[in-house]
Structure formats: structure tokens, C-alpha cells
Design an enzyme around this catalytic site. Structure first.
Site, short mmCIF file in Angstrom:
data_model
loop_
_atom_site.label_atom_id
_atom_site.label_comp_id
_atom_site.label_asym_id
_atom_site.label_seq_id
_atom_site.Cartn_x
_atom_site.Cartn_y
_atom_site.Cartn_z
N TRP A 99 0.83 -1.21 0.00
CA TRP A 99 0.00 0.00 0.00
C TRP A 99 0.86 1.25 0.00
CZ3 TRP A 99 -4.28 -1.38 -1.87
CH2 TRP A 99 -4.92 -2.55 -1.47
N ASP A 166 -1.79 6.82 6.09
CA ASP A 166 -2.82 5.86 5.70
C ASP A 166 -3.09 5.02 6.94
OD1 ASP A 166 -4.28 3.71 4.78
OD2 ASP A 166 -2.91 3.18 3.14
N LYS A 190 -12.13 -1.75 7.00
CA LYS A 190 -11.34 -2.60 7.88
C LYS A 190 -11.84 -2.52 9.32
CE LYS A 190 -8.80 -3.24 4.21
NZ LYS A 190 -7.68 -2.39 3.81
C1 PLP Z 1 -7.07 -2.03 2.35
C2 PLP Z 1 -6.03 -0.99 2.37
C3 PLP Z 1 -5.91 -0.02 1.35
C4 PLP Z 1 -6.79 -0.02 0.12
O1 PLP Z 1 -8.04 0.46 0.45
P1 PLP Z 1 -9.17 0.68 -0.67
O2 PLP Z 1 -10.22 1.35 0.13
O3 PLP Z 1 -9.54 -0.67 -1.19
O4 PLP Z 1 -8.59 1.54 -1.73
C5 PLP Z 1 -4.94 0.94 1.47
N1 PLP Z 1 -4.11 0.96 2.53
C6 PLP Z 1 -4.18 0.04 3.51
C7 PLP Z 1 -3.24 0.13 4.67
C8 PLP Z 1 -5.14 -0.96 3.46
O5 PLP Z 1 -5.23 -1.87 4.45
#
Ligand code: PLP
Length: 355
Positions: A99, A166, A190
């Protein structure tokens, strides 16, 4: 059979969040209409957004001068919105996984990107510690929890420049010092809501500093000015997010979420370390409390499929590791009860007795 939901995302939500959202889908606030049939501008819906924003601020202790936004596009969209809005010349990125790498790739379209450190050479099994963030960077981007590799920054770093994070997979699992960040974002699927809504916490006075034109939809200022209602926001996921936020508050807030996360993670890591058949993949000091990755010990490697079957037959769901790590990954998000972790531990112990 009771299912134990260890899915990495979309993932487990508190049962009452699902039930309350299901009720609102059938009949929103006794209006005789479904939550899916009303305008996002209906007077009954505005309080949902307002309360969700207020609870974000309260639970995360967000200081004055920040906005909370609910957008579409997922965390992946933020990989491009962040540099669009904040990168004038140079940005620093910590490469701790897929990511982080994807975020870095998008940023390169907007300016110079400095990868301050990377653990790619070790399949991202640790979080680099020795690096220097350039003091003239516009921001320093981190991924606080690496969902795929099971590593986590459990504390807010110190950085010479404002941070962007993030926090897709560890938001609301610990208190954060929001004042260290100009932007915190994540896909909600999540730890907060069903897929479809992206949360963004943005520092208002960090906006408007880049010289480029930013398309309206990609400009955070647009969404700040319009209270996340510039276009139709994802109404149902926002409603569900509100229910989760209420649940977190009722349970005792993020401190309590952190206490539970630590307790659950300690239980499972203790079993991984004790049980001769399994080994953890992440270095101990960087182990994630949210995504717990482990593989079969080398001498039991050929039993991997057997354990998967054994655990699945006992109600474990979603424990297959990401293909880039292999083995197993037990995601232990806020809504996962301790009993589910114990059920997985019981499986590991029974399996050990059989071999
Ligand atoms: C799941 C995840 C993403 C991607 O998220 P989307 O909403 O599917 O774009 C990005 N960063 C992390 C740390 C993730 O766990």
C-alpha cells in the site's frame, strides 16, 4: 456452526451495527422509507453526518482546525489526492508494504518523491527505523498498519515535517496525536464500516498551498466547504460508520479498543511463539495488533493445507495469508471478540496434539 470472522477487509463489524443498519435500510427513522431511498440532503440524514463527524472528533481527540470528510474512492483514491493537494516540490515516503508503494507511485506524478527507507528486501517483515526525513519535504507519508505483512507503527512518529498517514486498517485501535498530521485517511472497510466510504481527517490551514489547479472532486477544500455533500456521499456506509462510532464510544473509546487489541494480539502471538508448528512472520517489535501473520514452521510446511482445512471445519473464516506472504493471517479488528481469538488458539493446540 459459529463462524469466527478473521477477514482482512471488508471485515467483521459489531453485530449491533449490522442490525441497526439493516433496520434503517428497511425503515429509516420511522419515515416509512429506506435509508437507500432518501436524499443525502434530506433533513433526517444531515444529523447522521453531523454526529459521525462529531464522534470522530471526540473519539480521536481531534484538535480545532481539522475537518472530517466522508468521500468515495477508497484509500487508493487518497494515494493520488494527497499529493494533488499537498505536494508542491518534494514529499517523503516510508516504504513499508504494497500500500505504501502504491501511494508512492501516485505521488511521483506530482513532484519529487524521496523513499526515506524501505523493508522491501525483507518482504516487509519489519518497519525501518534508521532514516532521515528531508526537512524541506512538504510532508512525510506513512502507513501506520501494514495489513498484508502484519507490521504496525503503534505510536505516532516524530517528524521534522507534517505527516500524512494511511490508517485504513488501524484507525480507532489506539489514541493518536492528530496534531502531528496534516492528513489521515483510510478506506472504512477494515475497522469502521462496510466498503464504500473513505474517511479523511484534514488540517484546514494545510490546504491551498500548492500552485496547481486541482479538479473539484479531488480537491479536499471542495469537500471541506460542502461538508462532504459536494456530490452524493455513500449514505449507507456513512450510516453504518456512525453506528460503529457509537459502539466504540459505548465500549469505552479508543483507549479501551487499544486495551482489547493488545490483549487479543498478546494471546495469539503467545500461542504462535509457543506452538512448535507455527512461526510469526513479522519481527517481534513491529508486530501488528490488527493483522497477525504466521506460517507453518519449516518442518511442518507440508501441513499448511491440512491446518487450513482443520481450522475452516471449526468455523475459522478468512485466515488465509495474503499471497505475497503465504501461510495465515488472522485479522483481529475492533469488532472481533476475544472468544474468536481463543477459538483459533484452540484449533492450533488441537492440531499440534494430532501431529
Ligand atoms: C485495504 C487498504 C488499502 C486499500 O483500500 P481501498 O479502500 O480498497 O482503496 C490501502 N491501505 C491500507 C493500509 C489498506 O489496508
Amino acid at each position: 456452526m459459529k463462524k469466527h470472522n478473521f477477514n482482512a477487509g471488508p471485515s467483521i463489524l459489531p453485530r449491533e451495527v449490522i442490525e441497526d443498519t439493516a433496520k434503517a435500510i428497511l425503515d429509516f427513522n420511522g419515515s416509512g422509507l429506506s435509508l437507500m431511498e432518501i436524499s443525502h440532503r434530506a433533513k433526517d440524514f444531515q444529523p447522521v453526518v453531523d454526529e459521525a463527524v462529531a464522534l470522530f472528533k471526540e473519539l480521536l481527540n481531534i484538535p480545532e482546525g481539522y475537518s472530517v470528510l466522508f468521500l468515495g474512492g477508497g484509500a487508493s483514491m487518497e494515494f493520488c489526492m494527497v499529493p494533488y493537494n499537498f505536494l508542491e516540490k518534494k514529499a517523503a515516503y516510508l516504504n513499508t508494504g504494497v500500500w505504501a508503494k502504491k501511494a508512492m507511485k501516485e505521488a511521483k506524478a506530482f513532484g519529487e518523491v524521496v523513499e526515506v527507507a524501505s523493508s522491501a528486501e525483507a518482504t516487509y517483515t519489519y518497519i525501518p527505523k534508521d532514516y532521515t526525513v528531508p526537512a524541506d519535504a512538504d510532508y512525510f507519508h506513512i502507513t501506520t498498519n501494514n495489513t498484508i505483512y502484519g507490521t504496525e507503527l503503534k505510536e505516532d512518529l516524530n517528524s521534522p515535517v507534517p505527516m500524512v498517514a494511511d490508517m485504513s486498517s488501524d484507525i480507532f485501535s489506539r489514541p493518536i496525536d492528530v496534531s502531528k498530521y496534516i492528513c489521515i485517511y483510510g478506506g472504512a472497510q477494515k475497522n469502521l464500516a462496510p466498503a464504500g466510504v473513505t474517511f479523511v481527517i484534514v488540517k484546514n490551514d494545510a490546504l491551498g498551498k500548492v500552485s496547481r489547479y486541482i479538479p473539484s472532486m479531488l480537491n479536499y477544500q471542495t469537500h471541506v466547504d460542502n461538508g462532504s455533500m459536494f456530490n452524493t456521499p455513500p449514505v449507507v456506509p456513512i450510516y453504518a460508520a456512525l453506528q460503529t462510532l457509537r459502539w466504540i464510544k459505548a465500549q469505552g473509546g479508543v483507549k479501551e479498543m487499544e486495551r482489547r487489541a493488545t490483549e487479543k494480539a498478546n494471546m495469539l502471538y503467545a500461542e504462535i511463539d509457543r506452538n512448535k508448528m507455527f512461526v510469526g512472520t513479522a519481527v517481534k517489535e513491529d508486530r501488528s495488533r490488527m493483522n497477525i501473520c504466521f506460517v507453518m514452521a519449516p518442518e511442518y510446511k507440508e501441513l499448511e493445507a491440512d491446518f487450513m482445512k482443520f481450522a475452516t471445519e471449526r468455523g475459522m473464516v478468512g485466515i488465509k495469508g495474503h499471497r505475497s506472504v503465504g501461510g495465515f493471517r488472522a485479522s483481529c479488528y475492533n469488532a472481533l471478540p476475544k472468544e474468536s481469538v481463543q477459538a483459533l488458539i484452540d484449533c492450533m493446540q488441537e492440531f499440534e496434539k494430532l501431529h
